[in-house]
Design an enzyme around this catalytic site. Structure first.
Site, mmCIF file in Angstrom:
data_model
loop_
_atom_site.group_PDB
_atom_site.id
_atom_site.type_symbol
_atom_site.label_atom_id
_atom_site.label_comp_id
_atom_site.label_asym_id
_atom_site.label_seq_id
_atom_site.Cartn_x
_atom_site.Cartn_y
_atom_site.Cartn_z
ATOM 1 N N ASN A 194 1.062 -1.076 0.063
ATOM 2 C CA ASN A 194 -0.109 -0.073 -0.071
ATOM 3 C C ASN A 194 0.734 1.206 0.133
ATOM 4 O O ASN A 194 1.481 1.539 1.131
ATOM 5 C CB ASN A 194 -0.777 0.113 1.216
ATOM 6 C CG ASN A 194 -1.600 1.269 1.463
ATOM 7 O OD1 ASN A 194 -1.888 2.198 0.551
ATOM 8 N ND2 ASN A 194 -2.410 1.380 2.412
ATOM 9 N N LYS B 230 0.227 4.167 -0.561
ATOM 10 C CA LYS B 230 -0.493 5.518 0.032
ATOM 11 C C LYS B 230 -0.076 6.698 -0.814
ATOM 12 O O LYS B 230 -0.191 6.592 -1.835
ATOM 13 C CB LYS B 230 0.127 5.665 1.803
ATOM 14 C CG LYS B 230 -0.287 4.433 2.279
ATOM 15 C CD LYS B 230 -0.064 4.758 3.912
ATOM 16 C CE LYS B 230 -0.215 3.324 4.884
ATOM 17 N NZ LYS B 230 0.187 3.614 6.143
ATOM 18 N N HIS C 210 -9.613 1.460 5.071
ATOM 19 C CA HIS C 210 -8.194 1.494 5.824
ATOM 20 C C HIS C 210 -8.407 2.368 6.938
ATOM 21 O O HIS C 210 -9.202 3.256 6.976
ATOM 22 C CB HIS C 210 -7.023 2.376 4.620
ATOM 23 C CG HIS C 210 -5.669 2.232 5.504
ATOM 24 N ND1 HIS C 210 -5.333 2.844 6.190
ATOM 25 C CD2 HIS C 210 -4.686 1.299 5.186
ATOM 26 C CE1 HIS C 210 -3.985 2.667 6.350
ATOM 27 N NE2 HIS C 210 -3.812 1.498 5.920
ATOM 28 N N GLU D 241 -6.647 4.842 7.991
ATOM 29 C CA GLU D 241 -6.476 6.156 7.798
ATOM 30 C C GLU D 241 -7.697 6.920 7.156
ATOM 31 O O GLU D 241 -8.003 8.003 7.395
ATOM 32 C CB GLU D 241 -5.274 6.417 6.837
ATOM 33 C CG GLU D 241 -3.877 6.086 7.582
ATOM 34 C CD GLU D 241 -2.871 5.686 6.819
ATOM 35 O OE1 GLU D 241 -2.786 5.876 5.749
ATOM 36 O OE2 GLU D 241 -1.857 4.974 7.394
ATOM 37 N N GLU E 177 -5.327 -5.320 10.696
ATOM 38 C CA GLU E 177 -4.281 -3.931 10.890
ATOM 39 C C GLU E 177 -4.502 -3.292 12.296
ATOM 40 O O GLU E 177 -5.157 -2.421 12.358
ATOM 41 C CB GLU E 177 -4.385 -2.843 9.930
ATOM 42 C CG GLU E 177 -3.998 -3.621 8.572
ATOM 43 C CD GLU E 177 -3.326 -2.369 7.548
ATOM 44 O OE1 GLU E 177 -2.303 -2.774 7.226
ATOM 45 O OE2 GLU E 177 -3.794 -1.371 7.462
ATOM 46 N N GLY F 168 2.787 1.958 10.921
ATOM 47 C CA GLY F 168 3.560 3.196 10.817
ATOM 48 C C GLY F 168 4.460 3.361 12.104
ATOM 49 O O GLY F 168 5.194 4.381 12.009
ATOM 50 N N SER G 186 3.500 -2.500 10.250
ATOM 51 C CA SER G 186 4.939 -2.362 10.410
ATOM 52 C C SER G 186 5.565 -3.755 10.265
ATOM 53 O O SER G 186 6.413 -4.277 10.821
ATOM 54 C CB SER G 186 5.238 -2.018 12.093
ATOM 55 O OG SER G 186 4.860 -0.697 12.111
HETATM 56 C C1 PEP Z 1 -0.743 0.257 6.461
HETATM 57 O O1 PEP Z 1 -1.321 1.238 6.856
HETATM 58 O O2 PEP Z 1 -1.466 -0.507 5.513
HETATM 59 C C2 PEP Z 1 0.430 -0.281 6.924
HETATM 60 C C3 PEP Z 1 0.556 -1.641 6.897
HETATM 61 O O3 PEP Z 1 1.517 0.636 7.095
HETATM 62 P P1 PEP Z 1 3.093 0.202 7.712
HETATM 63 O O4 PEP Z 1 3.414 -1.013 7.086
HETATM 64 O O5 PEP Z 1 3.680 1.356 7.462
HETATM 65 O O6 PEP Z 1 2.755 -0.007 9.218
#
Ligand code: PEP
Length: 254
Positions: free
Chosen positions: A12, A14, A98, A100, A170, A176, A216
């Site tokens: 992703n 983003k 998601h 966000e 998630e 992040g 992460s």
């Molecule tokens: C995400 O936001 O879908 C995600 C997995 O981000 P990160 O791997 O940076 O934590």
């Protein structure tokens, strides 16, 4: 790694990558991952790069995903993108709900469910994200939050559509942040989600649905996470922005 369900690992991106940067990343991934057949590989660039990236992945094992989609097919919806527009670029997957978007665009479970139906109506596959915040986890509400999100976001899907749906667990507190759920925490949440799918649909559906872990994920933790019984892949944010780290996550997962 021999698993009941084929792993699916998606990047992703983003709101990152100009077209030139996107093509650079795809070029590297094609070189590094050209021989990989054991995992379904997906990249989800921003909308502005879909056209060029779709041409670049044509002759490869990389599939294309979008990061969002409108629930509507056409019309006066400024700033929105419809399924038919994504299909022009051979998009196969669409990330929905998601955290966000839930946080910054106030997307609700009901909206995610309507979008999921629109995604299926276009014969695309939704990747539906769910996950609890730190406060919710610490208050012992993880299961309750996941159940509410899943019942709301999957409302109205048929069994056939559910089998073609991917769930991404998630934990919001680990996105992040560099924090990752322990493998035990990931497996516990994934097993809970699968058991719930069994109740909402049936056991056969639950056994077939792929549940990605996200938050992460990096080369150093990918192998252990993917070795968990109910972890069927990953949704990768930050580490999908560099060829080396995304390719290593995939190699370490096989
Ligand atoms: C995400 O936001 O879908 C995600 C997995 O981000 P990160 O791997 O940076 O934590």
């Amino acid at each position: 790694m021999n698993k009941e369900r084929k792993l699916i690992i998606a990047g992703n991106w983003k709101m990152n990558k100009t077209v030139a940067e996107a093509l650079d990343l795809v070029r590297g991934l094609k070189l590094d991952l050209g021989g990989v057949k054991e995992v379904d590989l997906v990249v989800c660039p921003p909308f502005t790069a879909l056209c060029e990236v779709s041409k670049a992945v044509l002759d490869s094992n990389l599939r294309l995903g979008a990061q969002n989609m409108s629930e509507h097919n056409v019309g006066a919806y400024t700033g929105e993108i419809a399924a038919v527009m994504l299909k022009e670029f051979s998009v196969r997957y669409v990330i929905l709900g998601h955290s966000e978007r839930r946080q910054y665009q106030m997307e609700s479970d009901a909206l995610v469910a309507r979008k999921a139906l629109a995604v299926h109506a276009a014969s695309l596959k939704p990747i539906i994200c769910v996950g609890e915040t730190l406060a919710q986890r610490e208050a012992g509400q993880m299961q309750k939050v996941l159940e509410t999100q899943l019942r709301g976001s999957l409302a109205g899907l048929s069994k056939e559509q559910m089998v073609e749906t991917i769930i991404a667990y998630e934990p919001v507190w680990a996105i992040g942040t560099g924090k990752t759920a322990t493998t035990a925490q990931a497996q516990e949440a994934h097993a809970f989600i699968r058991a719930l799918l069994g109740k909402m649909f049936d056991e056969t559906v639950a056994r077939r649905v792929r549940i990605q872990y996200g938050s992460s994920v990096k080369p150093s933790n990918a192998r252990e996470l993917m070795s968990q019984l109910d972890v069927d892949g990953a949704l990768v944010g930050g580490a999908s922005l560099e060829t080396r780290s995304f390719a290593d996550i995939i190699k370490n997962s096989i």
